[in-house]
Structure formats: structure tokens, C-alpha cells
Write a protein that holds these residues in place. Structure first.
Motif, PDB file in Angstrom:
ATOM      1  N   SER A  58       1.030  -1.490   0.124  1.00 45.50           N
ATOM      2  CA  SER A  58      -0.154   0.061  -0.146  1.00 45.50           C
ATOM      3  C   SER A  58       0.745   1.664   0.446  1.00 45.50           C
ATOM      4  O   SER A  58       0.329   2.448  -0.462  1.00 45.50           O
ATOM      5  CB  SER A  58      -0.782   0.107   1.388  1.00 45.50           C
ATOM      6  N   TYR A  59       1.970   1.325   0.297  1.00 45.38           N
ATOM      7  CA  TYR A  59       2.845   2.557   0.813  1.00 45.38           C
ATOM      8  C   TYR A  59       3.609   2.807  -0.503  1.00 45.38           C
ATOM      9  O   TYR A  59       4.247   3.655  -1.125  1.00 45.38           O
ATOM     10  CB  TYR A  59       3.772   2.042   2.209  1.00 45.38           C
ATOM     11  N   ASP A  60       3.850   1.427  -1.283  1.00 49.67           N
ATOM     12  CA  ASP A  60       4.666   1.857  -3.028  1.00 49.67           C
ATOM     13  C   ASP A  60       3.839   2.660  -3.141  1.00 49.67           C
ATOM     14  O   ASP A  60       4.163   3.225  -4.727  1.00 49.67           O
ATOM     15  CB  ASP A  60       5.083   0.101  -2.955  1.00 49.67           C
ATOM     16  N   ILE A  61       1.801   1.769  -3.311  1.00 46.58           N
ATOM     17  CA  ILE A  61       0.896   2.587  -4.317  1.00 46.58           C
ATOM     18  C   ILE A  61       0.572   4.158  -4.496  1.00 46.58           C
ATOM     19  O   ILE A  61       0.987   5.192  -4.767  1.00 46.58           O
ATOM     20  CB  ILE A  61      -0.363   1.791  -3.961  1.00 46.58           C
ATOM     21  N   ILE A  62       0.706   4.160  -2.535  1.00 47.27           N
ATOM     22  CA  ILE A  62       0.536   5.935  -2.066  1.00 47.27           C
ATOM     23  C   ILE A  62       1.349   6.770  -2.863  1.00 47.27           C
ATOM     24  O   ILE A  62       1.620   7.614  -3.138  1.00 47.27           O
ATOM     25  CB  ILE A  62      -0.052   5.510  -0.906  1.00 47.27           C
ATOM     26  N   LYS A  63       2.708   6.148  -2.366  1.00 46.12           N
ATOM     27  CA  LYS A  63       3.936   7.076  -2.926  1.00 46.12           C
ATOM     28  C   LYS A  63       4.465   7.502  -4.347  1.00 46.12           C
ATOM     29  O   LYS A  63       4.526   8.086  -4.705  1.00 46.12           O
ATOM     30  CB  LYS A  63       5.298   6.016  -2.980  1.00 46.12           C
ATOM     31  N   ALA A  64       3.744   6.498  -5.008  1.00 50.34           N
ATOM     32  CA  ALA A  64       3.910   6.228  -6.603  1.00 50.34           C
ATOM     33  C   ALA A  64       2.996   7.556  -6.888  1.00 50.34           C
ATOM     34  O   ALA A  64       2.597   7.967  -7.907  1.00 50.34           O
ATOM     35  CB  ALA A  64       3.284   5.170  -7.873  1.00 50.34           C
ATOM     36  N   TYR A  65       1.860   6.927  -6.285  1.00 54.65           N
ATOM     37  CA  TYR A  65       0.281   8.905  -6.714  1.00 54.65           C
ATOM     38  C   TYR A  65       0.992   9.147  -5.815  1.00 54.65           C
ATOM     39  O   TYR A  65       0.862  10.645  -7.222  1.00 54.65           O
ATOM     40  CB  TYR A  65      -1.148   8.126  -5.399  1.00 54.65           C
ATOM     41  N   ARG A  66       1.846   9.947  -5.170  1.00 52.11           N
ATOM     42  CA  ARG A  66       2.714  10.657  -4.821  1.00 52.11           C
ATOM     43  C   ARG A  66       3.009  11.926  -5.613  1.00 52.11           C
ATOM     44  O   ARG A  66       3.544  13.018  -6.296  1.00 52.11           O
ATOM     45  CB  ARG A  66       3.065  10.714  -3.054  1.00 52.11           C
ATOM     46  N   ASP A  67       3.723  10.734  -6.433  1.00 55.55           N
ATOM     47  CA  ASP A  67       4.804  11.685  -7.222  1.00 55.55           C
ATOM     48  C   ASP A  67       4.549  11.591  -8.240  1.00 55.55           C
ATOM     49  O   ASP A  67       4.837  12.542  -9.466  1.00 55.55           O
ATOM     50  CB  ASP A  67       5.893  10.234  -7.943  1.00 55.55           C
ATOM     51  N   LEU A  68       2.816  11.663  -8.759  1.00 54.22           N
ATOM     52  CA  LEU A  68       2.204  11.643  -9.599  1.00 54.22           C
ATOM     53  C   LEU A  68       1.344  12.928  -9.908  1.00 54.22           C
ATOM     54  O   LEU A  68       0.846  14.144 -10.585  1.00 54.22           O
ATOM     55  CB  LEU A  68       0.849  10.911 -10.843  1.00 54.22           C
ATOM     56  N   ARG A  69       1.108  12.587  -8.546  1.00 51.91           N
ATOM     57  CA  ARG A  69      -0.121  14.037  -8.263  1.00 51.91           C
ATOM     58  C   ARG A  69       0.161  15.356  -7.357  1.00 51.91           C
ATOM     59  O   ARG A  69       0.787  14.846  -5.858  1.00 51.91           O
ATOM     60  CB  ARG A  69      -1.437  13.447  -7.079  1.00 51.91           C
ATOM     61  N   SER A  70       0.568  16.874  -7.629  1.00 50.09           N
ATOM     62  CA  SER A  70       0.517  17.952  -6.475  1.00 50.09           C
ATOM     63  C   SER A  70       0.467  18.020  -4.807  1.00 50.09           C
ATOM     64  O   SER A  70       0.555  18.539  -4.624  1.00 50.09           O
ATOM     65  CB  SER A  70       0.843  19.201  -7.080  1.00 50.09           C
TER      66      SER A  70
END
Ligand SMILES: [Zn+2]
Length: 492
Positions: free
Chosen positions: A110-122
Motif C-alpha cells: 500500500s505504501y508503495d502504491i501511495i508513493k507512486a500516486y504522490r509522485d504523480l499528483r502535486s
């Protein structure tokens, strides 16, 4: 005497937005999930023009219980930890609002997925301020008097968990989102077995699929189809719905549809539904068609592969459909406000596989000249259709294969999708999909197996119908929670 109390601040009468506060009367609490309430938010706000922008916007609309200061924290309890069940936004989406000293726990995937989102969304940059700790199944978290056992479950996103929480001699189970018909059903069974072996005071269980009709989507589709008739004066695309029960059946039906198609295959899946991504990708390969992934799907697949999730499409085995960017009236390869992570990812692919591996500009038309050679896999089919260059009208076989529950907000986007399908003369499309959630019948089985003293439905629009699926001898155990209302665990 010590007692344990729960209060629920989301997920009541709505699908998602779960926020469960579990507290003991010594003033300490833990919070299970901190989800975004899509439907409640849509009722009051509009993205991007009038989003909730100040903390008070969330308080006055009941999206969050009021608190002092700009960063949210429980007003009357000390929060020992906030624990996230899985990486769907309706379970973690309000995390950026919490106080930065909150201790956050989640599974490592989950943390990896959320970090990937973070890298796409300001708008998710605030997540960098948090200290996140991760767990795996078999771990045991001790937060003050609370002991929390996270146990893996199968759902439409990897790394989902259910929890057994113990405090002061009371035990409760929270399912998160679960299914028993997915490729990893044995994980859900492990969770249920473990919960069944304990003496459970309260079961908080997902009841997504409890609804007046089995396919709540279909009535909305009818309304949208009527609008198409009026707007276009033509028949809307016909929706061919395949009833499927397992991911393997999804694969068989996709294969069945695409085997007899010489059109461009367009498959829409949910973000981070890795099972569906694998299925669509493997179908493309077995038909000898080249897979094309939209850039976000490719990026997420790459990140999840790196974090140890197996069998995902590898860089080099697909082409990437670049999200279109315009500047000064023409298409450019990279826009000004490009997420750095995407740019690096695409440059890396080109470095390794050559420039034709990233499809943009004139290359789009080249691809569309050979529609029978490709399968486009995207989390946004509407966007793909709108990015088809002017003057090209490829024949399209469209498969809608999202696995998230249907919401009013997705109805609007479905309306747009139908209009774009009309634009490309798509006369029929296919709905092939298996839910990420328990079927109503399985809900009864789970309650029977766990045999709790009380059961509460959550994550459903129709809690009042929950009793239909609870074994009749257990119907007196149902408690329908109300927003923010305290409920003492074990005293009832
Ligand atoms: Zn979910």
C-alpha cells in the motif's frame, strides 16, 4: 471499569470513506482507515472549480469531525496510530489532512502504491511530512493498550488487509474490503479462519454489494442511454454484459470477445487493479497483439513490479501511450507542469527500448492504421478516445473492465465515455468484470464463520438491507451505526 468504544465517521450509507475510531476510556484511540468520501464530497463540492479547500469545509459538511487548527486530529482523544487497510482512495484519501505527528501504519505494498500516486499528483506532496511505518501479515502492532493483527486479504488491489483489534479484554474484527472469488482467495480464507478462532465482540464488515438489485449500474446506464437517444437521435451503443464470477472467467470472456475482433481493442481497467492488468496483458499476448499501456498504468505497474509484485508487464514488453500535452496550439512531448517521475520513467523506457516505445504525436496515427495489431490497456478509455488524432476513425472493440463500485460521480464520466464511443461509431461494447467485494451471499457465510456478538455493516449504500443476507438466527446481532455515534464494544 475500562471499556472500548467505537465511533464511525464515514462509510455509513455510502461506499467508501471509511474512518473508524476505536478508543478506550483512558483517552487513547486508534483510527482504522481514513478514506475520502466520494459521494458525500460530490454532494457539496465540485472538482476542480469548487473543491473543499479549507479544513472547515470538511467539518461543516460532516466529512470529518471538527478539530482545532489547520491539521486534523481527534479533538478529545490521543491518537496512538492511524492504520490503513489498503491503497484505494476511499480508504486513505484524507490522509493529507491529518496532523503531521500522527503515526501512520499500512502494508508495504500500500505504501508503495501511495508513493507512486504522490509522485504523480502535486496535491499529495504533504504525505512526505509523515512518518509511515509498514507491516506485513503475521506482524502484531502494539499501540498502548491496543493490539492489532493485520492479516492479508484478497481484494482488487494488492496488499489489502483486514484487522483483528484487541483492547482491554474486548476484540473486534474489521474486514476492510475483501472478496472470496479472486486469484488470492486463500488469503481471505486465512483471515476468516483466524477471526473465527477468536471470541469476537464486534465484526465491522464491508457490505458493498448489498443493494436492491445486483447490478446498480444498469439503472443509471438506462438513463444515460436515453440522453444519448435525445442528443444524437441515434441508438446508443449496446452494452453486452457477461456474468463472470472469477478472474479466470474474465480472462476467458476477454479472449472470446477479442478473438473474433479485427478492431483496435480498448480495455479500461481500474488503477492498481493488478489482477485485471495481468489478465488484459496476457490476453493481448496470447492473441499476438502488442499491448499498449497508458502512461499512468505503465508507471504504476513498473513501481509495483519493483516493490515485489509478480507477473506484471515489464518495461520492454509493451509500448506506452503518452498522455497528450499541448503548448501554443500544437502537441508537445513534455508539458511545463510534467510530474518529474513520469518524465524520468518515459525517458528511461526510450533509453532502453528506442523512441518508438513511447507513442505520441504523429506516431499515434501510425499505430491506429493497424488497429488489429494492438490492445490498449488504460485506466481512462475516454481520455484515449479524445486523444485519437483528427481525421482517423479506427474500428474499436471496447471492453469496460473496471472493478470498483459504481458511484454517481462515475455516472458523469460514463456519460462522456458514451458520447465518445458514439463519435467513433462504436455500436456495442462489453462489460466484463468481477467485483473486488464479497457477494451478498458470501457476507452471510463470513458472519456465520466468525460468529461475533455484534455485527455492523459498513461501505454500503444500503445498510438497511443488510439483514437480508445475515442468517436469520443472527439477525438480532445487527447494529446499524450512525455517523459519529459512540458504540460500546462488548456491552450490548
Ligand atoms: Zn477497496
Amino acid at each position: 471499569m475500562v471499556h472500548v468504544e467505537i465511533r464511525i465517521y464515514g462509510g455509513i450509507g455510502e461506499i467508501g470513506g471509511n474512518k473508524i475510531v476505536v478508543s478506550s476510556n483512558d483517552g487513547k484511540a486508534i483510527i482504522l482507515d481514513f478514506g475520502k468520501s466520494f459521494s458525500r464530497e460530490d454532494a457539496f463540492f465540485q472538482h476542480p472549480y469548487m473543491p473543499p479547500s479549507l479544513p472547515e469545509d470538511y467539518f461543516k459538511t460532516g466529512l470529518l469531525p471538527p478539530t482545532e487548527g489547520p491539521e486534523w486530529r481527534l479533538a478529545d482523544r490521543e491518537t496512538l496510530g492511524l492504520i490503513i487497510s489498503h491503497a484505494h482512495l476511499d480508504h486513505w484519501g484524507y490522509l493529507p489532512l491529518v496532523h503531521s505527528d500522527t503515526k501512520i501504519w499500512m502494508g508495504s505494498a500500500s505504501y508503495d502504491i501511495i508513493k507512486a500516486y504522490r509522485d504523480l499528483r502535486s496535491d499529495l506532496k504533504r504525505l512526505d511530512e509523515f512518518q509511515v511505518r509498514t507491516f506485513r501479515t503475521g506482524d502484531q502492532l502494539s499501540l498502548g493498550e491496543f493490539t492489532i493483527l493485520p492479516i492479508h486479504v484478497d481484494h482488487s488491489i494488492p496488499g489489502a488487509y483486514g484487522f483483528i483489534v484487541e483492547c482491554c479484554g474486548r476484540k473486534l474484527v474489521y474486514t476492510g474490503d475483501i472478496r472470496m472469488h479472486g486469484p488470492k482467495a486463500e488469503m481471505t480464507m486465512e483471515f476468516i479462519d483466524k477471526a473465527s478462532s477468536e471470541d469476537i465482540d464486534l465484526l465491522i464488515m464491508e457490505a458493498t454489494k448489498v443493494a436492491p438489485e445486483n447490478d446498480p449500474e444498469s439503472s443509471l446506464v438506462r438513463i444515460l442511454e436515453n440522453r444519448i437517444w435525445y442528443r444524437w437521435g441515434k441508438e446508443p451503443p449496446k452494452r453486452v454484459h457477461f456474468e463472470v464470477k472469477t478472474e479466470e472467467e474474465v480472462r476467458e470472456k476477454m479472449l472470446y470477445v477479442l478473438e473474433r475482433s479485427s478492431s483496435l481493442a480498448l480495455v479500461e481497467i481500474s488503477t492498481a487493479d493488478v489482477d485485471r492488468l495481468r489478465t488484459a496483458f496476457n490476453v493481448a499476448r496470447s492473441l499476438g497483439r502488442e499491448p499498449i499501456l497508458d502512461e499512468r498504468t505503465a508507471f504504476l505497474s513498473h513501481r509495483l513490479g519493483r516493490s515485489g509484485i509478480k507477473g506484471l508487464p515489464q518495461v520492454g514488453s509493451y509500448r506506452v501511450w503518452r498522455r497528450r500535452r499541448g503548448k501554443g496550439g500544437i502537441e508537445v512531448k513534455y508539458g511545463v507542469r510534467e510530474p518529474k517521475a513520469i518524465k524520468e520513467f518515459l525517458l528511461g523506457i526510450e533509453d532502453k527500448m528506442g523512441p518508438e516505445s513511447v507513442v505520441w504525436g504523429d506516431a499515434r496515427a501510425e499505430i491506429l492504421k493497424e488497429p488489429e495489431s494492438y490492445v490498449v490497456i488504460t485506466n481512462n478509455a475516454t481520455r484515449f478516445l479524445y486523444e485519437i488524432p483528427l481525421g482517423i476513425k479506427p474500428p474499436i472493440t471496447f471492453i469496460m473492465s473496471r472493478s470498483e463500485p459504481f458511484s454517481e460521480e462515475s455516472a458523469l464520466s460514463l456519460d462522456r465515455l458514451l458520447n465518445w464511443l458514439m463519435m467513433y461509431d462504436v455500436r456495442r461494447y462489453y462489460r466484463i468484470h468481477v467485483s473486488g467485494h464479497l457477494s451478498p451471499e458470501q457476507i452471510g457465510e463470513v458472519i456465520e464463520a466468525i460468529n461475533p456478538r455484534k455485527v455492523m455493516p459498513i461501505h454500503t449504500e444500503h445498510p438497511d438491507l443488510f439483514d437480508v443476507y445475515v442468517p436469520s438466527r443472527m439477525s438480532n446481532l445487527i447494529h446499524l451505526p450512525r455517523l459519529g455515534e459512540p458504540f460500546r464494544v462488548g456491552d450490548n
